[in-house]
Design a protein around this motif. Sequence first.
Motif, PDB file in Angstrom:
ATOM      1  N   PHE A   1      45.987 -22.927  55.438  1.00 17.01           N
ATOM      2  CA  PHE A   1      45.941 -22.677  56.859  1.00 17.01           C
ATOM      3  C   PHE A   1      44.462 -23.129  57.477  1.00 17.01           C
ATOM      4  CE2 PHE A   1      49.006 -19.755  55.533  1.00 17.01           C
ATOM      5  CZ  PHE A   1      50.307 -19.928  56.469  1.00 17.01           C
ATOM      6  N   PRO A   2      44.101 -24.132  58.118  1.00 11.89           N
ATOM      7  CA  PRO A   2      42.849 -24.604  58.963  1.00 11.89           C
ATOM      8  C   PRO A   2      42.594 -23.303  59.682  1.00 11.89           C
ATOM      9  CG  PRO A   2      44.338 -25.865  59.797  1.00 11.89           C
ATOM     10  CD  PRO A   2      45.188 -25.139  58.733  1.00 11.89           C
ATOM     11  N   LEU A   3      41.217 -22.820  59.653  1.00  8.56           N
ATOM     12  CA  LEU A   3      40.518 -21.877  60.479  1.00  8.56           C
ATOM     13  C   LEU A   3      39.800 -22.541  61.467  1.00  8.56           C
ATOM     14  CD1 LEU A   3      40.398 -19.031  61.447  1.00  8.56           C
ATOM     15  CD2 LEU A   3      38.388 -18.753  59.736  1.00  8.56           C
ATOM     16  N   LYS A   4      39.971 -22.328  62.781  1.00 10.31           N
ATOM     17  CA  LYS A   4      39.095 -22.989  63.859  1.00 10.31           C
ATOM     18  C   LYS A   4      38.546 -22.012  64.700  1.00 10.31           C
ATOM     19  CE  LYS A   4      38.796 -26.471  67.490  1.00 10.31           C
ATOM     20  NZ  LYS A   4      39.700 -27.474  68.276  1.00 10.31           N
TER      21      LYS A   4
ATOM     22  N   THR B   1      33.917 -24.114  73.103  1.00 10.25           N
ATOM     23  CA  THR B   1      32.906 -24.797  72.212  1.00 10.25           C
ATOM     24  C   THR B   1      33.374 -24.333  70.592  1.00 10.25           C
ATOM     25  OG1 THR B   1      31.182 -23.382  72.522  1.00 10.25           O
ATOM     26  CG2 THR B   1      31.204 -25.549  73.719  1.00 10.25           C
ATOM     27  N   GLU B   2      33.404 -24.941  69.570  1.00 11.61           N
ATOM     28  CA  GLU B   2      33.580 -24.690  68.492  1.00 11.61           C
ATOM     29  C   GLU B   2      32.502 -23.996  67.710  1.00 11.61           C
ATOM     30  OE1 GLU B   2      35.833 -26.522  64.588  1.00 11.61           O
ATOM     31  OE2 GLU B   2      35.861 -27.614  66.107  1.00 11.61           O
ATOM     32  N   TYR B   3      32.701 -23.010  66.807  1.00 12.13           N
ATOM     33  CA  TYR B   3      31.798 -22.330  65.886  1.00 12.13           C
ATOM     34  C   TYR B   3      31.696 -23.092  64.687  1.00 12.13           C
ATOM     35  CZ  TYR B   3      29.510 -19.004  62.991  1.00 12.13           C
ATOM     36  OH  TYR B   3      28.911 -18.416  62.225  1.00 12.13           O
ATOM     37  N   ASN B   4      30.464 -23.299  64.332  1.00 13.96           N
ATOM     38  CA  ASN B   4      30.389 -24.066  63.018  1.00 13.96           C
ATOM     39  C   ASN B   4      29.833 -22.895  62.018  1.00 13.96           C
ATOM     40  OD1 ASN B   4      30.954 -26.893  64.010  1.00 13.96           O
ATOM     41  ND2 ASN B   4      29.132 -26.823  64.946  1.00 13.96           N
ATOM     42  N   PHE B   5      30.712 -22.930  61.002  1.00 14.93           N
ATOM     43  CA  PHE B   5      30.438 -21.914  59.928  1.00 14.93           C
ATOM     44  C   PHE B   5      29.069 -22.289  59.218  1.00 14.93           C
ATOM     45  CE2 PHE B   5      35.084 -21.626  60.193  1.00 14.93           C
ATOM     46  CZ  PHE B   5      35.118 -20.142  60.544  1.00 14.93           C
TER      47      PHE B   5
ATOM     48  N   GLU C   1      25.603 -21.534  56.389  1.00 15.57           N
ATOM     49  CA  GLU C   1      25.430 -21.023  54.906  1.00 15.57           C
ATOM     50  C   GLU C   1      25.386 -19.719  55.033  1.00 15.57           C
ATOM     51  OE1 GLU C   1      25.286 -21.605  51.000  1.00 15.57           O
ATOM     52  OE2 GLU C   1      25.302 -23.421  52.445  1.00 15.57           O
ATOM     53  N   GLY C   2      26.079 -18.665  54.197  1.00 20.09           N
ATOM     54  CA  GLY C   2      25.917 -17.434  53.863  1.00 20.09           C
ATOM     55  C   GLY C   2      26.960 -16.516  54.794  1.00 20.09           C
ATOM     56  N   ASP C   3      27.794 -17.431  55.763  1.00 26.12           N
ATOM     57  CA  ASP C   3      28.904 -16.473  56.307  1.00 26.12           C
ATOM     58  C   ASP C   3      30.144 -16.274  55.280  1.00 26.12           C
ATOM     59  OD1 ASP C   3      27.737 -17.155  58.931  1.00 26.12           O
ATOM     60  OD2 ASP C   3      29.096 -18.609  59.566  1.00 26.12           O
ATOM     61  N   LYS C   4      30.489 -15.122  55.511  1.00 26.40           N
ATOM     62  CA  LYS C   4      31.642 -14.848  54.519  1.00 26.40           C
ATOM     63  C   LYS C   4      33.046 -14.374  55.689  1.00 26.40           C
ATOM     64  CE  LYS C   4      32.706 -11.747  50.594  1.00 26.40           C
ATOM     65  NZ  LYS C   4      32.195 -10.616  49.907  1.00 26.40           N
ATOM     66  N   VAL C   5      33.979 -15.244  55.295  1.00 31.71           N
ATOM     67  CA  VAL C   5      35.028 -14.934  56.104  1.00 31.71           C
ATOM     68  C   VAL C   5      36.177 -14.492  55.103  1.00 31.71           C
ATOM     69  CG1 VAL C   5      36.574 -15.885  57.824  1.00 31.71           C
ATOM     70  CG2 VAL C   5      34.336 -16.879  57.582  1.00 31.71           C
ATOM     71  N   ILE C   6      36.629 -13.163  55.574  1.00 35.69           N
ATOM     72  CA  ILE C   6      37.748 -12.763  54.748  1.00 35.69           C
ATOM     73  C   ILE C   6      39.227 -12.202  55.532  1.00 35.69           C
ATOM     74  CG2 ILE C   6      38.294 -10.275  53.272  1.00 35.69           C
ATOM     75  CD1 ILE C   6      36.016 -11.928  52.286  1.00 35.69           C
ATOM     76  N   PHE C   7      40.228 -12.765  54.928  1.00 38.05           N
ATOM     77  CA  PHE C   7      41.387 -12.437  55.469  1.00 38.05           C
ATOM     78  C   PHE C   7      41.944 -11.429  54.742  1.00 38.05           C
ATOM     79  CE2 PHE C   7      45.937 -13.582  54.213  1.00 38.05           C
ATOM     80  CZ  PHE C   7      46.761 -13.903  55.590  1.00 38.05           C
ATOM     81  N   THR C   8      42.539 -10.269  55.406  1.00 36.33           N
ATOM     82  CA  THR C   8      42.837  -9.127  54.820  1.00 36.33           C
ATOM     83  C   THR C   8      44.374  -8.719  55.450  1.00 36.33           C
ATOM     84  OG1 THR C   8      40.605  -8.121  54.793  1.00 36.33           O
ATOM     85  CG2 THR C   8      42.700  -6.367  54.866  1.00 36.33           C
TER      86      THR C   8
ATOM     87  N   ASN D   1      35.232 -23.064  53.348  1.00 33.73           N
ATOM     88  CA  ASN D   1      35.108 -24.494  54.103  1.00 33.73           C
ATOM     89  C   ASN D   1      36.369 -24.289  55.444  1.00 33.73           C
ATOM     90  OD1 ASN D   1      33.327 -25.412  52.333  1.00 33.73           O
ATOM     91  ND2 ASN D   1      34.804 -25.890  50.778  1.00 33.73           N
ATOM     92  N   GLY D   2      36.553 -23.416  55.998  1.00 32.01           N
ATOM     93  CA  GLY D   2      37.302 -23.138  57.081  1.00 32.01           C
ATOM     94  C   GLY D   2      38.922 -23.453  56.743  1.00 32.01           C
ATOM     95  N   MET D   3      39.020 -23.043  55.538  1.00 30.35           N
ATOM     96  CA  MET D   3      40.532 -23.066  54.969  1.00 30.35           C
ATOM     97  C   MET D   3      40.894 -21.946  54.533  1.00 30.35           C
ATOM     98  SD  MET D   3      41.138 -26.079  55.978  1.00 30.35           S
ATOM     99  CE  MET D   3      42.643 -26.753  55.241  1.00 30.35           C
ATOM    100  N   LEU D   4      42.078 -21.517  54.696  1.00 31.99           N
ATOM    101  CA  LEU D   4      42.630 -20.110  54.071  1.00 31.99           C
ATOM    102  C   LEU D   4      43.766 -20.935  53.181  1.00 31.99           C
ATOM    103  CD1 LEU D   4      43.471 -17.341  53.663  1.00 31.99           C
ATOM    104  CD2 LEU D   4      45.008 -17.543  55.476  1.00 31.99           C
ATOM    105  N   SER D   5      43.594 -20.456  51.630  1.00 33.97           N
ATOM    106  CA  SER D   5      44.526 -20.999  50.770  1.00 33.97           C
ATOM    107  C   SER D   5      45.211 -19.934  50.260  1.00 33.97           C
ATOM    108  CB  SER D   5      43.699 -21.628  49.983  1.00 33.97           C
ATOM    109  OG  SER D   5      43.157 -23.132  50.294  1.00 33.97           O
ATOM    110  N   LEU D   6      46.564 -19.706  50.408  1.00 32.15           N
ATOM    111  CA  LEU D   6      47.351 -18.740  49.830  1.00 32.15           C
ATOM    112  C   LEU D   6      48.135 -19.360  48.820  1.00 32.15           C
ATOM    113  CD1 LEU D   6      48.853 -16.863  52.984  1.00 32.15           C
ATOM    114  CD2 LEU D   6      46.643 -16.248  51.662  1.00 32.15           C
TER     115      LEU D   6
END
Length: 108
Positions: free
Chosen positions: A19-22, A29-33, A35-42, A60-65
């Motif tokens: 799933f792409p995350l935008k 306006t789009e947020y650009n991730f 360096e150092g950002d941590k994004v967690i799917f729970t 890289n803006g992608m959730l891989s299940l």
Amino acid sequence: MYKVIQNNLYLTRGDTAVFPLKVTYMDDTEYNFEEGDKVIFTVKKKTTDGKALFQKEITNGMLSLMPEDTKALPYGRYCYDVQLTKQYGTVRTIIPPHILKICEEVTF
């Protein structure tokens, strides 16, 4: 099979899904991730549960299940959220609790 409807995720148990995350601001306006950002799917059964069923880091803006993430889960409705922690400590829930539906399969 997987699909997204208004941030609700539907996934056949044991399938692979990407799933792409935008992320957008209120002004669209789009947020650009950064360096150092941590994004967690729970994922939890209920938001009030203490322990998560599983967590995945979004890269890289992608959730891989992967199949192993869901193959042991009973069919049904779960909840998830996505949290961004910036490198300097700011925490933002960028997707508040939504549905993750683990759908039935025939081949397993």
